[in-house]
Scaffold this active site. Sequence first.
Site, mmCIF file in Angstrom:
data_model
loop_
_atom_site.group_PDB
_atom_site.id
_atom_site.type_symbol
_atom_site.label_atom_id
_atom_site.label_comp_id
_atom_site.label_asym_id
_atom_site.label_seq_id
_atom_site.Cartn_x
_atom_site.Cartn_y
_atom_site.Cartn_z
ATOM 1 N N CYS A 89 -10.199 2.207 6.703
ATOM 2 C CA CYS A 89 -11.646 2.022 6.861
ATOM 3 C C CYS A 89 -11.999 1.775 8.324
ATOM 4 C CB CYS A 89 -12.140 0.878 5.981
ATOM 5 S SG CYS A 89 -11.381 -0.738 6.335
ATOM 6 N N ARG A 124 -5.214 -6.165 0.986
ATOM 7 C CA ARG A 124 -4.444 -7.317 1.454
ATOM 8 C C ARG A 124 -2.951 -7.006 1.528
ATOM 9 N NH1 ARG A 124 -7.640 -11.959 1.361
ATOM 10 N NH2 ARG A 124 -9.701 -11.567 0.445
ATOM 11 N N GLY A 170 -5.075 -4.288 -2.928
ATOM 12 C CA GLY A 170 -4.477 -3.189 -2.163
ATOM 13 C C GLY A 170 -4.669 -3.359 -0.673
#
Length: 318
Positions: free
Chosen positions: A128, A165, A163
């Site tokens: 992201c 983390r 996911g």
Amino acid sequence: MTTKVAIIGSGNIGTDLLIKCLRGHPDLEPTALVGIDAASDGLARARRLGVATTDRGVQGLIDMSGFHEVDIVFDATSAKAHEANAAALAPHGKRLVDLTPAAIGPYVIPVVNADQHLTSQNINMVTCGGQATIPIVHAVSRVTPVPYAEIVASIASRSAGPGTRANVDEFTETTSKAIEVVGGARRGKAVIVLNPAEPPMLMRDTVFCLIDDLDDELRARITESVESMVTEVARYVPGYRMKQKVQFTRIEEDEPLRTLLPDEPRPRWKVSVFLEVEGAAHYLPAYAGNLDIMTSAALEVAERLAAHSAAPHAREVV
């Protein structure tokens, strides 16, 4: 003619992908949502929306009667899971759009290099933070060399699921490398911050690019390049925006840069760009812009893959 797609991962990202696909991407037909938890909200929503589901993971997808018609598979699981999923799907010739930091395939940022990888079997969507910031690094590097670029992605802790983390190390490694490979910086660094503030904050991203020199003409060209790039990204991520004008700061002589560029001539200027990403709130809250930009970018790439396959000149994927 629609392109049939399947989504592996029934968590936040996979469910948001499904809903976005159904709402605004008529050329992509979601035929299956795949999970491993039969009680997950994502699988329940998919069934209500008339989409086939399985809670047996990638093998359950392969065993589905319509699997042979699926052309594109999105993987919204984790880096480790994607390695296993890619291996299981490899004999079946499916095209994979990987939303994990596994980085098996080439890094792809839609506005920078998607068209260069339309024949790739496995496309990696970086992270992201990478989707938000690498376009900006590229916008600067296409105007002037960037010896060093650093990005800081700050996201709401609430928007970071298991996911995310589990993949923090992969996030920094994959994003740092993609800043160089796709962004064009000679050296890249990435930092992620999980902000526990309540109410949750929108995604904020900071991009620092060190450059060698600056005059009025170059300042104007960099500014125009960055602003143009923000407009391009906002075409498929409407909540993507700059928080203030591009900043140019002279680097003081006593500012320590040796640890960043030990063998490089000392840069003289820092270009700073401050971004915000607000999610579309299709499935996730608006503060989860970090997840929204990933799903939006993945769907943008899938549409380009579908258009390329449908074009008269399209060749077999290699």
